[in-house]
Write a protein that holds these residues in place. Sequence first.
Motif, PDB file in Angstrom:
ATOM      1  N   ILE A 130      -2.422  -0.465  -0.799  1.00 24.99           N
ATOM      2  CA  ILE A 130      -1.804  -0.828   0.486  1.00 24.99           C
ATOM      3  C   ILE A 130      -0.962   0.359   0.955  1.00 24.99           C
ATOM      4  O   ILE A 130      -0.128   0.885   0.212  1.00 24.99           O
ATOM      5  CB  ILE A 130      -0.930  -2.088   0.344  1.00 24.99           C
ATOM      6  CG1 ILE A 130      -1.828  -3.303   0.039  1.00 24.99           C
ATOM      7  CG2 ILE A 130      -0.123  -2.339   1.619  1.00 24.99           C
ATOM      8  CD1 ILE A 130      -1.067  -4.589  -0.144  1.00 24.99           C
ATOM      9  N   PRO A 131      -1.181   0.840   2.198  1.00 21.11           N
ATOM     10  CA  PRO A 131      -0.487   2.040   2.682  1.00 21.11           C
ATOM     11  C   PRO A 131       1.033   1.881   2.671  1.00 21.11           C
ATOM     12  O   PRO A 131       1.568   0.762   2.809  1.00 21.11           O
ATOM     13  CB  PRO A 131      -1.013   2.205   4.110  1.00 21.11           C
ATOM     14  CG  PRO A 131      -2.311   1.465   4.127  1.00 21.11           C
ATOM     15  CD  PRO A 131      -2.130   0.316   3.189  1.00 21.11           C
ATOM     16  N   ASP A 132       1.712   2.999   2.531  1.00 19.20           N
ATOM     17  CA  ASP A 132       3.172   2.988   2.476  1.00 19.20           C
ATOM     18  C   ASP A 132       3.800   2.447   3.752  1.00 19.20           C
ATOM     19  O   ASP A 132       4.816   1.755   3.703  1.00 19.20           O
ATOM     20  CB  ASP A 132       3.689   4.401   2.179  1.00 19.20           C
ATOM     21  CG  ASP A 132       3.110   5.442   3.124  1.00 19.20           C
ATOM     22  OD1 ASP A 132       2.141   5.115   3.841  1.00 19.20           O
ATOM     23  OD2 ASP A 132       3.618   6.581   3.165  1.00 19.20           O
ATOM     24  N   PHE A 133       3.202   2.713   4.915  1.00 20.60           N
ATOM     25  CA  PHE A 133       3.803   2.248   6.174  1.00 20.60           C
ATOM     26  C   PHE A 133       3.662   0.739   6.374  1.00 20.60           C
ATOM     27  O   PHE A 133       4.230   0.174   7.301  1.00 20.60           O
ATOM     28  CB  PHE A 133       3.225   3.011   7.374  1.00 20.60           C
ATOM     29  CG  PHE A 133       1.752   2.815   7.598  1.00 20.60           C
ATOM     30  CD1 PHE A 133       1.267   1.728   8.313  1.00 20.60           C
ATOM     31  CD2 PHE A 133       0.841   3.734   7.091  1.00 20.60           C
ATOM     32  CE1 PHE A 133      -0.090   1.560   8.527  1.00 20.60           C
ATOM     33  CE2 PHE A 133      -0.518   3.568   7.298  1.00 20.60           C
ATOM     34  CZ  PHE A 133      -0.992   2.478   8.013  1.00 20.60           C
ATOM     35  N   LEU A 134       2.917   0.093   5.461  1.00 20.35           N
ATOM     36  CA  LEU A 134       2.806  -1.367   5.500  1.00 20.35           C
ATOM     37  C   LEU A 134       3.534  -2.008   4.317  1.00 20.35           C
ATOM     38  O   LEU A 134       3.311  -3.166   3.996  1.00 20.35           O
ATOM     39  CB  LEU A 134       1.329  -1.781   5.484  1.00 20.35           C
ATOM     40  CG  LEU A 134       0.521  -1.438   6.736  1.00 20.35           C
ATOM     41  CD1 LEU A 134      -0.946  -1.809   6.553  1.00 20.35           C
ATOM     42  CD2 LEU A 134       1.097  -2.149   7.960  1.00 20.35           C
ATOM     43  N   GLY A 135       4.378  -1.217   3.666  1.00 19.03           N
ATOM     44  CA  GLY A 135       5.152  -1.750   2.553  1.00 19.03           C
ATOM     45  C   GLY A 135       4.523  -1.528   1.205  1.00 19.03           C
ATOM     46  O   GLY A 135       5.049  -2.012   0.190  1.00 19.03           O
ATOM     47  N   GLY A 136       3.410  -0.809   1.145  1.00 15.64           N
ATOM     48  CA  GLY A 136       2.751  -0.539  -0.123  1.00 15.64           C
ATOM     49  C   GLY A 136       3.254   0.732  -0.767  1.00 15.64           C
ATOM     50  O   GLY A 136       4.185   1.386  -0.280  1.00 15.64           O
ATOM     51  N   GLU A 137       2.614   1.107  -1.865  1.00 21.38           N
ATOM     52  CA  GLU A 137       3.031   2.295  -2.612  1.00 21.38           C
ATOM     53  C   GLU A 137       2.045   3.452  -2.479  1.00 21.38           C
ATOM     54  O   GLU A 137       2.257   4.520  -3.044  1.00 21.38           O
ATOM     55  CB  GLU A 137       3.189   1.935  -4.099  1.00 21.38           C
ATOM     56  CG  GLU A 137       4.229   0.850  -4.356  1.00 21.38           C
ATOM     57  CD  GLU A 137       4.328   0.478  -5.823  1.00 21.38           C
ATOM     58  OE1 GLU A 137       3.530   1.022  -6.619  1.00 21.38           O
ATOM     59  OE2 GLU A 137       5.189  -0.345  -6.173  1.00 21.38           O
ATOM     60  N   CYS A 138       0.964   3.244  -1.744  1.00 21.04           N
ATOM     61  CA  CYS A 138      -0.078   4.272  -1.650  1.00 21.04           C
ATOM     62  C   CYS A 138       0.175   5.165  -0.433  1.00 21.04           C
ATOM     63  O   CYS A 138       0.358   4.674   0.690  1.00 21.04           O
ATOM     64  CB  CYS A 138      -1.452   3.617  -1.542  1.00 21.04           C
ATOM     65  SG  CYS A 138      -2.821   4.785  -1.571  1.00 21.04           S
ATOM     66  N   MET A 139       0.193   6.472  -0.676  1.00 16.18           N
ATOM     67  CA  MET A 139       0.354   7.410   0.427  1.00 16.18           C
ATOM     68  C   MET A 139      -0.935   7.450   1.246  1.00 16.18           C
ATOM     69  O   MET A 139      -2.026   7.593   0.704  1.00 16.18           O
ATOM     70  CB  MET A 139       0.671   8.800  -0.105  1.00 16.18           C
ATOM     71  CG  MET A 139       2.020   8.900  -0.798  1.00 16.18           C
ATOM     72  SD  MET A 139       3.400   8.540   0.317  1.00 16.18           S
ATOM     73  CE  MET A 139       3.270   9.915   1.452  1.00 16.18           C
ATOM     74  N   CYS A 140      -0.783   7.305   2.532  1.00 15.90           N
ATOM     75  CA  CYS A 140      -1.945   7.273   3.427  1.00 15.90           C
ATOM     76  C   CYS A 140      -1.969   8.563   4.245  1.00 15.90           C
ATOM     77  O   CYS A 140      -0.960   8.966   4.828  1.00 15.90           O
ATOM     78  CB  CYS A 140      -1.863   6.058   4.346  1.00 15.90           C
ATOM     79  SG  CYS A 140      -3.288   5.860   5.418  1.00 15.90           S
ATOM     80  N   GLU A 141      -3.129   9.206   4.300  1.00 15.91           N
ATOM     81  CA  GLU A 141      -3.254  10.491   4.976  1.00 15.91           C
ATOM     82  C   GLU A 141      -3.578  10.362   6.461  1.00 15.91           C
ATOM     83  O   GLU A 141      -3.878  11.349   7.117  1.00 15.91           O
ATOM     84  CB  GLU A 141      -4.325  11.333   4.281  1.00 15.91           C
ATOM     85  CG  GLU A 141      -3.990  11.677   2.841  1.00 15.91           C
ATOM     86  CD  GLU A 141      -5.054  12.536   2.188  1.00 15.91           C
ATOM     87  OE1 GLU A 141      -6.065  12.840   2.873  1.00 15.91           O
ATOM     88  OE2 GLU A 141      -4.884  12.914   1.016  1.00 15.91           O
ATOM     89  N   VAL A 142      -3.549   9.144   6.983  1.00 14.28           N
ATOM     90  CA  VAL A 142      -3.812   8.951   8.412  1.00 14.28           C
ATOM     91  C   VAL A 142      -2.665   9.564   9.210  1.00 14.28           C
ATOM     92  O   VAL A 142      -1.486   9.302   8.916  1.00 14.28           O
ATOM     93  CB  VAL A 142      -3.954   7.449   8.740  1.00 14.28           C
ATOM     94  CG1 VAL A 142      -4.073   7.243  10.246  1.00 14.28           C
ATOM     95  CG2 VAL A 142      -5.156   6.869   8.030  1.00 14.28           C
ATOM     96  N   PRO A 143      -2.966  10.404  10.217  1.00  9.64           N
ATOM     97  CA  PRO A 143      -1.898  11.026  11.012  1.00  9.64           C
ATOM     98  C   PRO A 143      -0.973   9.985  11.635  1.00  9.64           C
ATOM     99  O   PRO A 143      -1.405   8.881  11.991  1.00  9.64           O
ATOM    100  CB  PRO A 143      -2.668  11.807  12.087  1.00  9.64           C
ATOM    101  CG  PRO A 143      -4.017  12.038  11.493  1.00  9.64           C
ATOM    102  CD  PRO A 143      -4.304  10.833  10.643  1.00  9.64           C
ATOM    103  N   GLU A 144       0.293  10.355  11.771  1.00 12.19           N
ATOM    104  CA  GLU A 144       1.272   9.436  12.349  1.00 12.19           C
ATOM    105  C   GLU A 144       1.212   9.407  13.868  1.00 12.19           C
ATOM    106  O   GLU A 144       1.821   8.549  14.499  1.00 12.19           O
ATOM    107  CB  GLU A 144       2.674   9.824  11.885  1.00 12.19           C
ATOM    108  CG  GLU A 144       2.876   9.652  10.383  1.00 12.19           C
ATOM    109  CD  GLU A 144       4.294   9.946   9.957  1.00 12.19           C
ATOM    110  OE1 GLU A 144       5.119  10.283  10.852  1.00 12.19           O
ATOM    111  OE2 GLU A 144       4.597   9.832   8.762  1.00 12.19           O
TER     112      GLU A 144
END
Length: 669
Positions: A459-473
């Motif tokens: 689960i991506p970090d921006f959704l409260g998860g611990e996985c770093m997501c490489e999708v541009p901000e």
Amino acid sequence: MVQKYQSPVRVYKHPFELVMAAYERRFPTCHLIPIFVASDVMKEETSEDGSTHRIERRCALDVDAPRLLKRIAGVDYIYFIQKNTLNRKERTLHIESHNETFSNRVIIHETCCYSVHPENEDWTCFEQSASLDIKSFFGFESTVEKIAMKQYASSINKGKEIIEYYLKELDDEGITHVPRWTPSSLFLASPQANQSENLVWLNYLIVGFCVADKLDADYIKRYLGDLTPLQESCLIRLRKWLQETHKGKIPKDEHILRFLRARDFNMDKAREILCQSLTWRKQHQVDYLLETWSSPQVLQDYYTGGWHHHDRDGRPLYILRLGQMDTKGLVRALGEESLLRHVLSINEEGLRRCEENTKVFGRPISCWTCLVDLEGLNMRHLWRPGVKALLRIIEVVEANYPETLGRLLILRAPRVFPVLWTLVSPFIDENTRKKFLIYAGNDYQGPGGLVDYIDKEIIPDFLGGECMCEVPEGGLVPKSMYRTAEELENEDVRLWTETIYQSASIFKGAPHELLIEIIDASSVITWDFDVCKGDVVFNIYHSKRAPQPPRKDPLGAHGITSPGGNNVQLIDKSWTLGQDYSMVESPLTCKEGESVQGSHITRWPGFYILQWKFHNMPACSATNLPRVDDVLATLQVSSHKCKVMYYTEVLGSEDFRLVALCVCVYVCK
């Protein structure tokens, strides 16, 4: 309407003779087939050397039908005639069956074939085809058709189970090998010595009606999933039709299957949209998009989407932070067509990832999951040109990538979302809409939320998860990168017309003609064209003198416009065939959906005219009246309009020979 069934090739990993021994045990009745109640031998004959054996049986079936229907029909059993031909020398068994009961009202015809696997002589292949034509049945035609198809599908599914049952029974009895036929193995020794062996051989040919096995179940289950017999049939028939009519690249089985699923396995509807998509892919070189498309830097910096691992089902996961995307800025900086190309490249990458995951997870994966985060969505995203671009993208994707979206997770939907949903939902297929799961606020964090579909670890970090997501901000696209409306329009036209193919419209009485001037004799004119709509006749003419400047058909006489296709005539009406110009190739009639490639070696210099003209169905020679087919064709081709997409090239004789040599070397490798 005639219902047809065609099976793939089903493979038994047992020798032909052992499979025949297993089938032997199914007659005169079989407890594994409750509807098969009896069979009688009507005729039987064997060749002098014993290599060929023919038998005709009359089989009685107790069809599972409503009692009322049976009483109206006045029968208890349905009788079929089955003719089997066993060739022991060639190791083949051909079966032909047809119904005897109600043969004047219902026509059922089935053919089956057992043969040796072409690559492994210890394996046995099975193929089957059948047709059902209900002409009339006391007003119950629809009911009878449903009963027949249900019964047939049930029997097909039961087929492999029955074979495996009797093969195991043989194994339990210690029979694991049956000798092959040889000229001296039958009827050459004393009758007493070969009596038991002869009895075995005489029974090998027995196969019951409607019990079918289908192609390589391992391949279908492994790469395509669980399909019903009729679904498999639709896939095989559509693929066969493509192989026979479409000379271009044949799509993979899983891609054909997507179009069938999109139209609930209605073969005619699936074929129509698939052919349109194949033409579209060819015209815009979509098959090469991943190799040729390079995303502009502004997309790499500000397009807030990207691939991120996979969901719990093994589907590739694509994340789109739509709320953080400056859609207005991207459209102003890039234009609609560049965004469309980028989205198409995402879909092409999705198809590639599905293939990879199918291999990795050992099960069919034909679609992906999309997670859309709407945090930050506001009225800026409802900018009209941006919404227009979104609707255009949805339209193209829906038409050419059906059944590729397995699930859409929409998270943190704000209050403005219903407005956007109202705008775009009418353009989304109903089956696709059923795959949408929408969560408002932080609802996605609770039970039934994101963790039900995605492993917690990714689960991506921006959704409260611990996985770093490489999708541009994302962020706002600098206005300095905006382009003028004229620049964007020119860029859009360049992208959309970036193809080697041209389109042409053809009308009754107004063919489309293309002029090619040849300087050197023995040059080679090559062509590649697709018939997108209607039927056309393709001709090639030669003239020593140049035709008048081309005139375009005004189209006003036909009462229609022709976007995306031109119409040019070169041959003057005053010209006489055989004097002013001559035909150098026999006319070629091309049906709608066909893809045609060919070449012509020129004998003389001068002017060659390639012509596509409307195909007129010939009138009946006896009456000179239009035929029924002619009338139907007229109704089907609106305004007598056809459309082709074509590409031509002229090669020198030396170049052509070099190309031909390279092709031969490649084929021979």
